[in-house]
Write a protein that holds these residues in place. Sequence first.
Motif, PDB file in Angstrom:
ATOM      1  N   GLN A 174       0.867  -1.171   0.000  1.00 33.34           N
ATOM      2  CA  GLN A 174       0.000   0.000   0.000  1.00 33.34           C
ATOM      3  C   GLN A 174       0.907   1.226   0.000  1.00 33.34           C
ATOM      4  O   GLN A 174       1.436   1.617   1.035  1.00 33.34           O
ATOM      5  N   GLY A 175       1.102   1.787  -1.200  1.00 38.21           N
ATOM      6  CA  GLY A 175       2.064   2.878  -1.316  1.00 38.21           C
ATOM      7  C   GLY A 175       3.456   2.368  -1.006  1.00 38.21           C
ATOM      8  O   GLY A 175       3.927   1.389  -1.596  1.00 38.21           O
ATOM      9  N   ASP A 176       4.120   2.994  -0.060  1.00 38.25           N
ATOM     10  CA  ASP A 176       5.459   2.580   0.338  1.00 38.25           C
ATOM     11  C   ASP A 176       5.438   1.529   1.448  1.00 38.25           C
ATOM     12  O   ASP A 176       6.498   1.100   1.917  1.00 38.25           O
ATOM     13  N   THR A 177       4.247   1.137   1.878  1.00 40.70           N
ATOM     14  CA  THR A 177       4.132   0.175   2.974  1.00 40.70           C
ATOM     15  C   THR A 177       4.133  -1.250   2.444  1.00 40.70           C
ATOM     16  O   THR A 177       3.291  -1.622   1.625  1.00 40.70           O
ATOM     17  N   ARG A 178       5.091  -2.032   2.908  1.00 35.21           N
ATOM     18  CA  ARG A 178       5.200  -3.432   2.518  1.00 35.21           C
ATOM     19  C   ARG A 178       4.827  -4.302   3.708  1.00 35.21           C
ATOM     20  O   ARG A 178       5.359  -4.142   4.799  1.00 35.21           O
ATOM     21  N   LEU A 179       3.900  -5.254   3.502  1.00 34.79           N
ATOM     22  CA  LEU A 179       3.502  -6.159   4.558  1.00 34.79           C
ATOM     23  C   LEU A 179       3.579  -7.599   4.059  1.00 34.79           C
ATOM     24  O   LEU A 179       3.361  -7.869   2.874  1.00 34.79           O
ATOM     25  N   PHE A 180       3.898  -8.497   4.969  1.00 32.88           N
ATOM     26  CA  PHE A 180       3.903  -9.925   4.657  1.00 32.88           C
ATOM     27  C   PHE A 180       2.934 -10.602   5.618  1.00 32.88           C
ATOM     28  O   PHE A 180       3.124 -10.600   6.834  1.00 32.88           O
ATOM     29  N   ARG A 181       1.882 -11.163   5.061  1.00 29.91           N
ATOM     30  CA  ARG A 181       0.816 -11.758   5.871  1.00 29.91           C
ATOM     31  C   ARG A 181       0.944 -13.278   5.848  1.00 29.91           C
ATOM     32  O   ARG A 181       1.115 -13.873   4.788  1.00 29.91           O
ATOM     33  N   THR A 182       0.838 -13.890   7.015  1.00 29.71           N
ATOM     34  CA  THR A 182       0.926 -15.349   7.104  1.00 29.71           C
ATOM     35  C   THR A 182      -0.346 -15.909   7.727  1.00 29.71           C
ATOM     36  O   THR A 182      -0.989 -15.264   8.555  1.00 29.71           O
ATOM     37  N   THR A 183      -0.682 -17.104   7.305  1.00 35.05           N
ATOM     38  CA  THR A 183      -1.787 -17.841   7.910  1.00 35.05           C
ATOM     39  C   THR A 183      -1.505 -19.321   7.764  1.00 35.05           C
ATOM     40  O   THR A 183      -0.641 -19.710   6.952  1.00 35.05           O
ATOM     41  N   SER A 184      -2.205 -20.150   8.527  1.00 34.73           N
ATOM     42  CA  SER A 184      -1.925 -21.587   8.514  1.00 34.73           C
ATOM     43  C   SER A 184      -3.200 -22.404   8.434  1.00 34.73           C
ATOM     44  O   SER A 184      -4.256 -22.008   8.948  1.00 34.73           O
ATOM     45  N   PHE A 185      -3.068 -23.561   7.793  1.00 30.95           N
ATOM     46  CA  PHE A 185      -4.138 -24.556   7.730  1.00 30.95           C
ATOM     47  C   PHE A 185      -3.673 -25.764   8.538  1.00 30.95           C
ATOM     48  O   PHE A 185      -2.563 -26.262   8.327  1.00 30.95           O
ATOM     49  N   TYR A 186      -4.495 -26.227   9.450  1.00 28.52           N
ATOM     50  CA  TYR A 186      -4.102 -27.345  10.306  1.00 28.52           C
ATOM     51  C   TYR A 186      -5.350 -28.101  10.751  1.00 28.52           C
ATOM     52  O   TYR A 186      -6.485 -27.687  10.479  1.00 28.52           O
ATOM     53  N   GLY A 187      -5.114 -29.236  11.405  1.00 27.23           N
ATOM     54  CA  GLY A 187      -6.230 -30.064  11.841  1.00 27.23           C
ATOM     55  C   GLY A 187      -6.319 -31.331  11.007  1.00 27.23           C
ATOM     56  O   GLY A 187      -5.298 -31.890  10.595  1.00 27.23           O
ATOM     57  N   GLU A 188      -7.533 -31.810  10.765  1.00 24.41           N
ATOM     58  CA  GLU A 188      -7.746 -33.033   9.990  1.00 24.41           C
ATOM     59  C   GLU A 188      -7.196 -32.826   8.589  1.00 24.41           C
ATOM     60  O   GLU A 188      -7.447 -31.809   7.952  1.00 24.41           O
ATOM     61  N   GLU A 189      -6.425 -33.799   8.112  1.00 27.11           N
ATOM     62  CA  GLU A 189      -5.646 -33.578   6.889  1.00 27.11           C
ATOM     63  C   GLU A 189      -6.511 -33.277   5.678  1.00 27.11           C
ATOM     64  O   GLU A 189      -6.206 -32.363   4.903  1.00 27.11           O
ATOM     65  N   ARG A 190      -7.570 -34.023   5.471  1.00 30.82           N
ATOM     66  CA  ARG A 190      -8.380 -33.805   4.268  1.00 30.82           C
ATOM     67  C   ARG A 190      -8.956 -32.393   4.246  1.00 30.82           C
ATOM     68  O   ARG A 190      -8.963 -31.727   3.216  1.00 30.82           O
ATOM     69  N   LYS A 191      -9.399 -31.924   5.402  1.00 28.98           N
ATOM     70  CA  LYS A 191      -9.968 -30.572   5.473  1.00 28.98           C
ATOM     71  C   LYS A 191      -8.908 -29.508   5.210  1.00 28.98           C
ATOM     72  O   LYS A 191      -9.152 -28.541   4.486  1.00 28.98           O
ATOM     73  N   LEU A 192      -7.720 -29.658   5.799  1.00 28.52           N
ATOM     74  CA  LEU A 192      -6.693 -28.629   5.593  1.00 28.52           C
ATOM     75  C   LEU A 192      -6.245 -28.596   4.137  1.00 28.52           C
ATOM     76  O   LEU A 192      -5.931 -27.525   3.599  1.00 28.52           O
ATOM     77  N   LEU A 193      -6.242 -29.764   3.471  1.00 28.04           N
ATOM     78  CA  LEU A 193      -5.890 -29.796   2.056  1.00 28.04           C
ATOM     79  C   LEU A 193      -6.948 -29.104   1.202  1.00 28.04           C
ATOM     80  O   LEU A 193      -6.626 -28.370   0.269  1.00 28.04           O
TER      81      LEU A 193
END
Length: 237
Positions: free
Chosen positions: A76-95
Amino acid sequence: MITKLNLENILFLDIETVPETQHFSDLDKTKQDLWDAKSRYQRKEEFTAEEFYDRAGIWAEFGKIVCISVGYFTFQGDTRLFRTTSFYGEERKLLIDFKNLLISHFSQAKHLLCAHNGKEFDFPYIARRMIIHTIELPYKLNLFGKKPWEIPHLDTMELWKFGDYKTYTSLKLMTNVLGIPSPKDDIDGSEVYKTYYEDNDINRIIIYCEKDTIAVAQIFLRLRGDSILTDDEIIHV
């Protein structure tokens, strides 16, 4: 040239895996025999198949994914951000959740996936586990019939090789030599089995996985000649 790539078009990721069951004895006899045959070359005469089983998470046929962490840049303009998130739990659902992210936000031709040793481990592992769970592969993981230059994958370890195919360079070593804060300040890959099955501490694994994802992005920035991320630029969502 990676300097010409738009960072906002790259999804950085890392996965954590464990054996499909906690104990070798939990496998049926056929699967035990298959593991015995599969692992024989690696363990040689030093370990029995059962003693070697805590390393079964390395193989998609005998392991499962317990966490996929992803990260992406926004500007956003000169602002650089790195956003992280994770998927976990029962394997089929996270996939499925991970697949839905690819379809909804990273499905265009311009989009790329990036991991450390991803071409040898993360990308094929995810694809194999999806097929095992009868999940149709998303376009970004379906490589059948694609030419090498059509494959939408980046690999920081491959980029570091500069054509040298003789050696493996770990994420920890690369962060060290490039002056990047180490992601291995708590557990490492060898401790994920115990942390998951004995300590039942998925949150610790998530934190570890996200740190690795951030490290992959940091390495990519250094390979481009860009400044690395500061703590203020990293957001967990």
